[in-house]
Design a protein around this motif. Structure first.
Motif, mmCIF file in Angstrom:
data_model
loop_
_atom_site.group_PDB
_atom_site.id
_atom_site.type_symbol
_atom_site.label_atom_id
_atom_site.label_comp_id
_atom_site.label_asym_id
_atom_site.label_seq_id
_atom_site.Cartn_x
_atom_site.Cartn_y
_atom_site.Cartn_z
ATOM 1 N N HIS A 1 0.806 -1.211 0.000
ATOM 2 C CA HIS A 1 0.000 0.000 0.000
ATOM 3 C C HIS A 1 0.844 1.268 0.000
ATOM 4 N N LEU B 1 -7.758 -0.545 -0.830
ATOM 5 C CA LEU B 1 -7.825 -0.799 0.606
ATOM 6 C C LEU B 1 -9.262 -0.635 1.111
ATOM 7 N N SER C 1 -4.509 2.855 -4.687
ATOM 8 C CA SER C 1 -4.174 2.037 -3.528
ATOM 9 C C SER C 1 -5.182 2.273 -2.398
ATOM 10 N N PRO D 1 -1.742 -0.994 -6.300
ATOM 11 C CA PRO D 1 -1.498 -1.796 -5.108
ATOM 12 C C PRO D 1 -1.379 -3.273 -5.474
#
Length: 113
Positions: free
Chosen positions: A6, A17, A13, A92
Motif C-alpha cells: 500500500h 484498501l 491504492s 497496489p
C-alpha cells in the motif's frame, strides 16, 4: 488474511484498501515505501503474480525514464532496481492464499477474495 502493498498517497491504492475493508477482510497493510521489500520479497511477489519482473515496473515514473528506459535489463537487474527504488513497484498489490494481483483497477482486488 489479506496483505496489501500500500501507498497511502496513491488514490488507486486507497480505493483498493477501502474495497478490502468493505469486504470485512483481515488486512495486513505493508507500506512498501516506508519499509522497502528486499530482492527475495520482490521475487516472491512476482512469482505469486505470475508475471515477468519488468511487468511490475511503473514505467512512467521519472526514475525509470531517466535511468533505465530503453536499456536491456535482466530479470535480476530489474528486481534489484525495484528493491532500490520501491516507488517503481506497481501498486497496489494484494496477496491472499498464495495468490497475488495488482489492483488496477481497484475493483480487480475482489477477484482474489
Amino acid at each position: 488474511m489479506v496483505t496489501i502493498y500500500h501507498n497511502p498517497r496513491c488514490r488507486k491504492s486507497r480505493e483498493a484498501l477501502a474495497i478490502l475493508e468493505d469486504q470485512k477482510e483481515e488486512i495486513s497493510i505493508f507500506k512498501y515505501l516506508d519499509t522497502p521489500p528486499d530482492k527475495k520479497e520482490i521475487t516472491e511477489v512476482i512469482k505469486l503474480l505470475g508475471i515477468n519482473p519488468i511487468e511490475l515496473v511503473r514505467k512512467n515514473e521519472t526514475i525509470w525514464k531517466e535511468n533505465y528506459k530503453g536499456k536491456t535489463l535482466s530479470d535480476d537487474e530489474v528486481i534489484t532496481i525495484l528493491s532500490e527504488n520501491p516507488k517503481l513497484i506497481e501498486r497496489p498489490i494484494v496477496i491472499k492464499n498464495n495468490k497475488a494481483i495488482v489492483g488496477r483497477p481497484p475493483e480487480k482486488v475482489l477477484t482474489i477474495l
